[in-house]
Design an enzyme around this catalytic site. Structure first.
Site, PDB file in Angstrom:
ATOM      1  N   ARG A 164     -11.401  -7.290   3.147  1.00 26.21           N
ATOM      2  CA  ARG A 164     -10.472  -6.184   3.408  1.00 26.21           C
ATOM      3  C   ARG A 164     -11.123  -5.041   4.200  1.00 26.21           C
ATOM      4  NH1 ARG A 164      -7.716  -9.632   1.686  1.00 26.21           N
ATOM      5  NH2 ARG A 164      -5.822  -9.429   0.443  1.00 26.21           N
ATOM      6  N   SER A 237      -1.332  -4.662  -2.436  1.00 29.23           N
ATOM      7  CA  SER A 237      -2.415  -4.332  -3.377  1.00 29.23           C
ATOM      8  C   SER A 237      -2.889  -2.908  -3.116  1.00 29.23           C
ATOM      9  CB  SER A 237      -3.604  -5.258  -3.179  1.00 29.23           C
ATOM     10  OG  SER A 237      -3.225  -6.589  -3.339  1.00 29.23           O
ATOM     11  N   GLU A 332      -7.627  -0.041  -1.726  1.00 34.22           N
ATOM     12  CA  GLU A 332      -7.501  -0.818  -0.491  1.00 34.22           C
ATOM     13  C   GLU A 332      -6.678  -0.005   0.510  1.00 34.22           C
ATOM     14  OE1 GLU A 332      -4.684  -3.813   0.929  1.00 34.22           O
ATOM     15  OE2 GLU A 332      -5.895  -5.172  -0.282  1.00 34.22           O
TER      16      GLU A 332
END
Ligand code: EPU
Length: 336
Positions: A164, A237, A332
């Protein structure tokens, strides 16, 4: 290029937060960059390049320029018997591009179906799902490098992709991604190791599974597990899955035998959704904010939340996971 003033960003962030941009413009052609330069936009710190705004939490109005990347076009740049290379403009819709490739039976991105994103935003956080990451198929990324005012082409290695993350996330504000080049396989190559995908494909009982079958199955799974962006505000997320050392994992496993983990080469990734659920947050709602009832990694806006409300909930979750497991969850989502 038209520069508008005091524009609502509600349609431009998937949380559906009602904040304003001081200035707003659409990047529709490469030469628009020269116009932005003339306006000295890049001489200030306050500019933000957005795709669909699927990974942003606005905690206040944006006091600068929001530049909505709308560059379009898909071009085949090389084809062999086994592979195909496509250069795709940053403003193209990610899922539409995935379907376009699957329909042509080009393999490599089918597991990434139905991820809300534009093509240009996808490499920023190296989008990933069901055992695949975008970095596996990206060969180069073409961008405008703001500090040097130059057009550059970064190789896969120069993109510094990680879980990520990428150079575009580490050096936010330095790059405007213009296009991404992918190399896909014309020979069927599927990654169906993920349990849910495997089961759903077996239920299809088809003789030969095609890229489109996988994309359809992934779409169904995502629709079941994740909120529909048009119905409930979220950013997918909210936290990353934390990575711990093997020793730390062993001690956690002793204490919590049901802990969900994925072994990596040198360390262990833990399912943050499980940790959050264990702290009692799954399905929690307070006023306009909450934790999605089918996936605790996802924070949702029930309609009239502010970014500050969502941030306050995120902080409470982080504190409780820290207290119970001594693990520091990292977001995130990009918090502005
Ligand atoms: N789990 C729980 N409780 C929860 C949520 C999850 O126990 O509330 C458990 C699940 O049962 C499963 C495990 O945790 O055993 C992992 O859950 P899931 O398969 O849903 O995946 P994830 O690790 O929570 C990651 C990505 C998702 C991606 C899925 C599928 C991150 C931060 N998230 O989630 O990506 O779709 O895997 O591959 O890595 C996103 O980045 O926005 C995103 C949605």
């Amino acid at each position: 290029m038209i520069v508008q003033e005091h524009v609502s960003l509600k349609p431009y962030n998937s949380f559906g937060l009602d904040v304003n941009a001081c200035y707003f413009c659409e990047l529709q052609e490469r030469r628009d960059i020269a116009l932005l330069q003339e306006r000295k936009v890049f001489d200030t710190e306050s500019y933000l390049i957005i795709g669909e705004g699927n990974n942003i939490l606005f905690t206040k109005d944006f006091e600068g320029y929001v530049i909505h990347n709308q560059l379009r076009g898909i071009e085949i740049i090389e084809e062999t018997t086994d592979t195909i290379s496509l250069k795709v403009a940053a403003g193209e819709d990610w899922h539409a591009f995935v379907l376009y490739c699957c329909e042509k039976e080009w393999y490599g991105i089918e597991n990434l179906a139905y991820i809300p994103s534009t093509v240009g935003a996808a490499p920023v956080q190296n989008i990933g799902a069901y055992g695949t990451e975008i970095k596996n198929t990206v060969t180069t990324v073409e961008a405008y490098h703001i500090p040097t005012r130059e057009f550059v082409t970064l190789t896969q290695e120069q993109c510094k992709f990680g879980y990520r993350t990428s150079v575009f996330k580490d050096c936010a504000k330095q790059y405007i991604i213009l296009s991404v080049t992918f190399q896909l396989s014309k020979i069927p190559q599927l990654n169906t190791t993920y349990k849910d995908i495997n089961e759903a494909l077996r239920a299809l009982d088809s003789q030969s599974t095609k890229a489109l079958d996988v994309a359809n199955v992934v779409t169904q799974i995502r629709k079941r597990k994740l909120p529909e962006p048009s119905e409930l505000g979220s950013a997918g997320s909210f936290f990353k899955n934390p990575v711990v050392s093997k020793a730390r994992y062993e001690s956690l496993k002793n204490q919590y035998p049901a802990i969900i983990s994925y072994s990596q080469e040198n360390d262990v990734k833990l399912a943050a959704g499980w940790l959050i659920e264990q702290c009692g947050w799954k399905g929690y709602r307070q006023g306009e904010v909450g934790v999605y009832d089918k996936q605790s990694l996802i924070l949702v806006n029930y309609g009239h939340a502010t970014g500050q409300d969502i941030l306050a909930l995120a902080r409470k979750i982080t504190a409780s996971v820290q207290q119970k497991f001594e693990i520091d969850l990292q977001t995130e989502v990009n918090i502005l």
